[in-house]
Design a protein around this motif. Structure first.
Motif, PDB file in Angstrom:
ATOM      1  N   PHE A  40      -5.023   8.916 -12.619  1.00  0.00           N
ATOM      2  CA  PHE A  40      -3.652   8.653 -12.199  1.00  0.00           C
ATOM      3  C   PHE A  40      -2.747   8.473 -13.415  1.00  0.00           C
ATOM      4  N   ASP A  41      -1.723   9.320 -13.547  1.00  0.00           N
ATOM      5  CA  ASP A  41      -0.679   8.985 -14.510  1.00  0.00           C
ATOM      6  C   ASP A  41       0.444   8.284 -13.750  1.00  0.00           C
ATOM      7  N   LEU A  42       1.459   7.806 -14.454  1.00  0.00           N
ATOM      8  CA  LEU A  42       2.478   6.983 -13.817  1.00  0.00           C
ATOM      9  C   LEU A  42       3.263   7.748 -12.759  1.00  0.00           C
ATOM     10  N   GLU A  43       3.672   8.971 -13.073  1.00  0.00           N
ATOM     11  CA  GLU A  43       4.474   9.730 -12.118  1.00  0.00           C
ATOM     12  C   GLU A  43       3.678  10.050 -10.850  1.00  0.00           C
ATOM     13  N   ALA A  44       2.419  10.448 -11.019  1.00  0.00           N
ATOM     14  CA  ALA A  44       1.581  10.757  -9.859  1.00  0.00           C
ATOM     15  C   ALA A  44       1.338   9.505  -9.021  1.00  0.00           C
ATOM     16  N   THR A  45       1.137   8.362  -9.674  1.00  0.00           N
ATOM     17  CA  THR A  45       0.931   7.118  -8.941  1.00  0.00           C
ATOM     18  C   THR A  45       2.163   6.760  -8.128  1.00  0.00           C
ATOM     19  N   ASP A  46       3.322   6.911  -8.737  1.00  0.00           N
ATOM     20  CA  ASP A  46       4.574   6.619  -8.051  1.00  0.00           C
ATOM     21  C   ASP A  46       4.729   7.495  -6.806  1.00  0.00           C
ATOM     22  N   ARG A  47       4.413   8.768  -6.923  1.00  0.00           N
ATOM     23  CA  ARG A  47       4.582   9.682  -5.794  1.00  0.00           C
ATOM     24  C   ARG A  47       3.587   9.403  -4.677  1.00  0.00           C
ATOM     25  N   ILE A  48       2.357   9.086  -5.034  1.00  0.00           N
ATOM     26  CA  ILE A  48       1.341   8.875  -4.000  1.00  0.00           C
ATOM     27  C   ILE A  48       1.603   7.559  -3.263  1.00  0.00           C
ATOM     28  N   ILE A  49       2.108   6.556  -3.965  1.00  0.00           N
ATOM     29  CA  ILE A  49       2.477   5.310  -3.296  1.00  0.00           C
ATOM     30  C   ILE A  49       3.642   5.551  -2.347  1.00  0.00           C
ATOM     31  N   ALA A  50       4.631   6.328  -2.791  1.00  0.00           N
ATOM     32  CA  ALA A  50       5.780   6.634  -1.935  1.00  0.00           C
ATOM     33  C   ALA A  50       5.347   7.388  -0.682  1.00  0.00           C
ATOM     34  N   LEU A  51       4.436   8.350  -0.838  1.00  0.00           N
ATOM     35  CA  LEU A  51       3.952   9.105   0.315  1.00  0.00           C
ATOM     36  C   LEU A  51       3.243   8.184   1.303  1.00  0.00           C
ATOM     37  N   GLY A  52       2.330   7.374   0.810  1.00  0.00           N
ATOM     38  CA  GLY A  52       1.594   6.486   1.697  1.00  0.00           C
ATOM     39  C   GLY A  52       2.513   5.539   2.447  1.00  0.00           C
ATOM     40  N   LYS A  53       3.476   4.972   1.750  1.00  0.00           N
ATOM     41  CA  LYS A  53       4.384   4.041   2.407  1.00  0.00           C
ATOM     42  C   LYS A  53       5.285   4.760   3.413  1.00  0.00           C
ATOM     43  N   ALA A  54       5.676   5.992   3.114  1.00  0.00           N
ATOM     44  CA  ALA A  54       6.480   6.759   4.069  1.00  0.00           C
ATOM     45  C   ALA A  54       5.697   7.030   5.352  1.00  0.00           C
ATOM     46  N   LEU A  55       4.380   7.119   5.238  1.00  0.00           N
ATOM     47  CA  LEU A  55       3.520   7.340   6.403  1.00  0.00           C
ATOM     48  C   LEU A  55       3.178   6.034   7.128  1.00  0.00           C
ATOM     49  N   GLY A  56       3.638   4.926   6.574  1.00  0.00           N
ATOM     50  CA  GLY A  56       3.357   3.635   7.193  1.00  0.00           C
ATOM     51  C   GLY A  56       2.016   3.045   6.806  1.00  0.00           C
ATOM     52  N   MET A  57       1.456   3.500   5.692  1.00  0.00           N
ATOM     53  CA  MET A  57       0.151   3.009   5.259  1.00  0.00           C
ATOM     54  C   MET A  57       0.316   1.870   4.253  1.00  0.00           C
ATOM     55  N   THR A  58      -0.659   1.000   4.198  1.00  0.00           N
ATOM     56  CA  THR A  58      -0.670  -0.086   3.225  1.00  0.00           C
ATOM     57  C   THR A  58      -1.367   0.408   1.970  1.00  0.00           C
ATOM     58  N   MET A  59      -0.675   0.308   0.836  1.00  0.00           N
ATOM     59  CA  MET A  59      -1.157   0.882  -0.413  1.00  0.00           C
ATOM     60  C   MET A  59      -1.635  -0.218  -1.356  1.00  0.00           C
ATOM     61  N   HIS A  60      -2.935  -0.160  -1.669  1.00  0.00           N
ATOM     62  CA  HIS A  60      -3.554  -1.131  -2.560  1.00  0.00           C
ATOM     63  C   HIS A  60      -3.844  -0.455  -3.902  1.00  0.00           C
TER      64      HIS A  60
END
Length: 240
Positions: A40-60
């Motif tokens: 995970f680099d910073l930009e990829a981490t930011d995008r994957i967290i945004a995707l998960g939260k947009a789907l209503g998922m809890t991101m750990h």
């Protein structure tokens, strides 16, 4: 799967967007990002967290290590919890977990990013974030296990994440094999968490591990990892 239990999580080692979407459609609602050992680099981490939260998922987010900057970066991106590896005794846990909470509870620094909706915040924002975001130090060392009750008593700690493999190694037992000694450690952790009234999370890759974790009252179980899911899918497809 409408009847799927809501206390199951998947484990990602790469920012695999399709896996999050597939897992969501199956019924998973929790995702653990293994930033520590993953790719995970910073930009990829930011995008994957945004995707998960947009789907209503809890991101750990299992962060890079027990340092303020990786903890704060994950929270600034909007992670719902930070899982902090390589925790030692209670004094080490006290210093490290402070980075996950805003003053006066902790020492987290403010950033006007996703959680703040990219702007200014109201005075109650900091207390609300301290409540909303979860801090889970990992119990994966003999020192942390010895101090588990004291670690759970810290106001900056919201629960625990168990690291069975490293805990077995650090305890001198070698590779984790779900032995009676491994189970005894889990019982110690579960008992301490129940006494403190705080949740604990368990990577439960096998059905026996899952049954044992459920018996002990784990609040969340990580049951499918990215690499293993790909491996099993490819292996199954090759069967005659």
């Amino acid at each position: 799967m409408a009847d799927m239990p809501q206390n199951l999580a998947i484990w990602l080692s790469t920012p695999h967007q399709a896996m999050i979407e597939i897992a969501h459609d199956i019924g998973y609602r929790h995702v653990v990002l293994d930033i520590e050992h993953g790719l995970f680099d910073l930009e990829a981490t930011d995008r994957i967290i945004a995707l998960g939260k947009a789907l209503g998922m809890t991101m750990h987010a299992k962060v890079l290590g027990p340092k303020a900057i990786p903890i704060q970066q994950a929270l600034d991106m909007g992670a719902d919890s930070v899982i902090i590896p390589h925790i030692g005794d209670v004094e080490h846990a006290r210093r490290v977990t402070a980075s996950a909470k805003y003053p006066t509870l902790g020492t987290r620094s403010f950033s006007g990013t996703r959680p703040a909706r990219y702007g200014g915040v109201k005075p109650d924002y900091y207390d609300r974030e301290n409540i909303r975001t979860r801090c889970y130090p990992m119990i994966e060392s003999a020192a942390a296990l010895r101090d588990v009750e004291a670690i759970l008593a810290l106001p900056t700690v919201d629960g625990l994440f168990v690291g069975p493999s490293d805990l077995s190694l650090d305890s001198g037992r070698g590779a984790y094999r779900n032995t009676d000694a491994d189970k005894a450690d889990l019982k110690t952790i579960a008992t301490a968490a129940r006494k403190a009234g705080k949740p604990w999370i368990m990577p439960a890759w096998s059905r026996p591990e899952r049954a044992f974790a459920q018996e002990l009252g784990a609040s969340l179980m990580v049951v499918a990892d990215e690499y293993g899911s790909i491996w099993m899918g490819l292996e199954d497809a090759a069967k005659p």
